[in-house]
Design an enzyme around this catalytic site. Structure first.
Site, PDB file in Angstrom:
ATOM      1  N   TYR A  31       0.829  -1.207   0.000  1.00 31.24           N
ATOM      2  CA  TYR A  31       0.000   0.000   0.000  1.00 31.24           C
ATOM      3  C   TYR A  31       0.857   1.248   0.000  1.00 31.24           C
ATOM      4  O   TYR A  31       2.076   1.181   0.191  1.00 31.24           O
ATOM      5  CB  TYR A  31      -0.951   0.004   1.207  1.00 31.24           C
ATOM      6  CG  TYR A  31      -0.301   0.361   2.528  1.00 31.24           C
ATOM      7  CD1 TYR A  31       0.510  -0.546   3.195  1.00 31.24           C
ATOM      8  CD2 TYR A  31      -0.481   1.627   3.100  1.00 31.24           C
ATOM      9  CE1 TYR A  31       1.111  -0.214   4.402  1.00 31.24           C
ATOM     10  CE2 TYR A  31       0.114   1.959   4.307  1.00 31.24           C
ATOM     11  CZ  TYR A  31       0.910   1.033   4.960  1.00 31.24           C
ATOM     12  OH  TYR A  31       1.501   1.377   6.149  1.00 31.24           O
ATOM     13  N   ARG A  50       7.990   4.035  -4.924  1.00 33.25           N
ATOM     14  CA  ARG A  50       8.142   3.107  -3.800  1.00 33.25           C
ATOM     15  C   ARG A  50       7.142   1.953  -3.911  1.00 33.25           C
ATOM     16  O   ARG A  50       7.462   0.811  -3.595  1.00 33.25           O
ATOM     17  CB  ARG A  50       7.979   3.844  -2.467  1.00 33.25           C
ATOM     18  CG  ARG A  50       8.264   2.947  -1.264  1.00 33.25           C
ATOM     19  CD  ARG A  50       8.339   3.722   0.033  1.00 33.25           C
ATOM     20  NE  ARG A  50       7.044   4.268   0.399  1.00 33.25           N
ATOM     21  CZ  ARG A  50       6.846   5.097   1.431  1.00 33.25           C
ATOM     22  NH1 ARG A  50       7.866   5.468   2.179  1.00 33.25           N
ATOM     23  NH2 ARG A  50       5.647   5.559   1.701  1.00 33.25           N
ATOM     24  N   ARG A  99      -7.820 -20.128  -1.208  1.00 29.96           N
ATOM     25  CA  ARG A  99      -6.777 -19.927  -0.193  1.00 29.96           C
ATOM     26  C   ARG A  99      -5.742 -21.052  -0.215  1.00 29.96           C
ATOM     27  O   ARG A  99      -6.062 -22.209   0.054  1.00 29.96           O
ATOM     28  CB  ARG A  99      -7.391 -19.827   1.202  1.00 29.96           C
ATOM     29  CG  ARG A  99      -6.347 -19.468   2.264  1.00 29.96           C
ATOM     30  CD  ARG A  99      -6.918 -19.384   3.667  1.00 29.96           C
ATOM     31  NE  ARG A  99      -5.869 -19.048   4.623  1.00 29.96           N
ATOM     32  CZ  ARG A  99      -5.001 -19.925   5.113  1.00 29.96           C
ATOM     33  NH1 ARG A  99      -5.069 -21.196   4.762  1.00 29.96           N
ATOM     34  NH2 ARG A  99      -4.060 -19.543   5.968  1.00 29.96           N
ATOM     35  N   HIS A 101      -1.178 -21.090   0.188  1.00 27.70           N
ATOM     36  CA  HIS A 101      -0.055 -20.177   0.403  1.00 27.70           C
ATOM     37  C   HIS A 101       0.760 -19.800  -0.845  1.00 27.70           C
ATOM     38  O   HIS A 101       1.090 -18.637  -1.013  1.00 27.70           O
ATOM     39  CB  HIS A 101       0.888 -20.722   1.483  1.00 27.70           C
ATOM     40  CG  HIS A 101       0.322 -20.647   2.871  1.00 27.70           C
ATOM     41  ND1 HIS A 101      -0.798 -21.343   3.272  1.00 27.70           N
ATOM     42  CD2 HIS A 101       0.730 -19.952   3.956  1.00 27.70           C
ATOM     43  CE1 HIS A 101      -1.057 -21.091   4.531  1.00 27.70           C
ATOM     44  NE2 HIS A 101      -0.145 -20.254   4.984  1.00 27.70           N
ATOM     45  N   GLU A 178      12.239   2.580  14.048  1.00 30.51           N
ATOM     46  CA  GLU A 178      11.300   3.602  13.570  1.00 30.51           C
ATOM     47  C   GLU A 178      10.050   3.586  14.427  1.00 30.51           C
ATOM     48  O   GLU A 178       9.938   2.788  15.352  1.00 30.51           O
ATOM     49  CB  GLU A 178      10.954   3.357  12.087  1.00 30.51           C
ATOM     50  CG  GLU A 178      10.277   2.030  11.821  1.00 30.51           C
ATOM     51  CD  GLU A 178       9.967   1.792  10.340  1.00 30.51           C
ATOM     52  OE1 GLU A 178       9.906   2.756   9.565  1.00 30.51           O
ATOM     53  OE2 GLU A 178       9.768   0.611   9.979  1.00 30.51           O
TER      54      GLU A 178
HETATM   55  N1  PDD Z   1       2.870   5.192   7.344  1.00 29.00           N
HETATM   56  N2  PDD Z   1       7.570   3.868   8.827  1.00 29.00           N
HETATM   57  C1  PDD Z   1       6.413   3.195   8.871  1.00 29.00           C
HETATM   58  C2  PDD Z   1       6.371   1.866   9.536  1.00 29.00           C
HETATM   59  C3  PDD Z   1       5.251   3.757   8.291  1.00 29.00           C
HETATM   60  O1  PDD Z   1       4.097   3.078   8.316  1.00 29.00           O
HETATM   61  C4  PDD Z   1       5.317   5.053   7.692  1.00 29.00           C
HETATM   62  C5  PDD Z   1       4.123   5.704   7.038  1.00 29.00           C
HETATM   63  C6  PDD Z   1       6.559   5.718   7.685  1.00 29.00           C
HETATM   64  C7  PDD Z   1       6.730   7.085   7.051  1.00 29.00           C
HETATM   65  O2  PDD Z   1       6.666   7.013   5.651  1.00 29.00           O
HETATM   66  P1  PDD Z   1       6.172   8.232   4.767  1.00 29.00           P
HETATM   67  O3  PDD Z   1       6.949   9.425   5.201  1.00 29.00           O
HETATM   68  O4  PDD Z   1       6.492   7.810   3.390  1.00 29.00           O
HETATM   69  O5  PDD Z   1       4.696   8.409   5.019  1.00 29.00           O
HETATM   70  C8  PDD Z   1       7.656   5.091   8.251  1.00 29.00           C
HETATM   71  C9  PDD Z   1       1.699   5.666   6.655  1.00 29.00           C
HETATM   72  C10 PDD Z   1       1.462   7.126   6.783  1.00 29.00           C
HETATM   73  C11 PDD Z   1       0.514   4.830   7.067  1.00 29.00           C
HETATM   74  O6  PDD Z   1       0.712   3.651   7.341  1.00 29.00           O
HETATM   75  O7  PDD Z   1      -0.606   5.353   7.072  1.00 29.00           O
END
Ligand code: PDD
Length: 278
Positions: A31, A50, A99, A101, A178
């Protein structure tokens, strides 16, 4: 309200997917979440590049789409729904198949869906900062793929919510990776530190914008691992994402950062970020 499913815009009441969709059964898909500022998709090219990378990494065939077609698609969706400020979520799964895998037959078409929503920027939090907690990073080893499998992230964010915190900052054996849905930065002695963009984190688009801004402002951007102790002793802490932008963190667990105030470098980055999105 319109949603986009496969090749068409339909009313959300008709936005239905199969119970054997591999996204539903296995979380087998990817996504992106893209911000709309003033009717325009922000850094759409980077987001869709990406998406194509994620697709390639999981062996999902996205050849029916291009960066250009996807950008037009989400801007059309935002326009149809009258979204001036908000965001568009898009996901692609490996399709509908019994379904089992292993990958389904090569003729199985990926299932593509997108929806939009309207909301304002989080002005209050951007000005005053948020609280974060630290949690174990229990996720798999391909966090660079923006996969639909978000259970580790969901459990981390729920812990934050239960602690009245806005974000959960994850660490592997003490090394900060993160946030549950954001990237993490520690500012120390006027340098910005963040985890290297390897398999343990998602290389955020907002992270890349911050990198660019830091270069312009001559603030060193250091991509090196650091631990929770370093984070808590930092001068400033920031989390970033498409939805929360450059978000100050003023408390990590029981430790106040910069006495619970928003730091100078954070404010500089925010100021440049504002110029960037205009
Ligand atoms: N999430 N790390 C993780 C695990 C994330 O899910 C996200 C973003 C980021 C930051 O990525 P970016 O700057 O490209 O949005 C880092 C989005 C916003 C979400 O899951 O809704």
């Amino acid at each position: 309200t319109f949603v986009y499913i496969n090749d068409e815009f339909v009313d959300e009441s008709e936005g239905k997917v199969s119970y054997t969709d591999r996204g539903y059964n296995f979380g087998d898909g990817i996504y992106e979440y893209i911000r709309i500022y003033d009717g325009n998709a922000f850094t759409a090219k980077e987001h869709f590049e990406r998406l194509f990378r994620s697709a390639k990494e999981i062996g999902l065939n996205l050849e029916d789409y291009t960066v250009k077609s996807l950008t037009e698609l989400i801007e059309e969706l935002a326009e149809k729904n009258n979204v001036k400020n908000g965001g568009v979520y898009i996901q692609v799964t490996r399709g509908v198949a019994p379904r089992n895998h292993p990958f389904p037959e090569a003729s199985t078409k990926p299932v593509f869906s997108a929806f939009s929503k309207s909301y304002e920027r989080p002005y209050d939090e951007l000005e005053n900062g948020i609280k974060a907690i630290t949690v174990d990073d229990i996720r798999w080893l391909r966090c660079d793929i923006k996969s639909l499998n978000l259970l580790g992230n969901v459990l981390a964010k729920e812990k934050a919510t239960q602690s009245d915190a806005g974000e959960a900052i994850m660490h592997r054996d003490g090394i900060v990776t993160e946030g549950s849905s954001s990237n993490v930065f520690a500012v120390k002695d006027s340098k910005i530190y963040t985890h290297p963009a390897n398999n343990l984190i998602l290389n955020g688009i907002t992270r890349r914008v911050i990198n660019e801004i830091a270069n312009e402002l001559n603030i060193p951007f250091v991509e090196e691992p650091f631990d929770v102790e370093f984070l808590k002793s930092a001068d400033e802490v920031i989390v970033s994402s498409t939805s929360i932008e450059v978000m100050p963190v003023i408390q990590v667990d029981d430790t106040f950062i910069s006495n619970g105030t928003v730091g100078k470098i954070t404010k500089e980055l925010q100021k440049s970020f504002n110029n960037y999105i205009e």
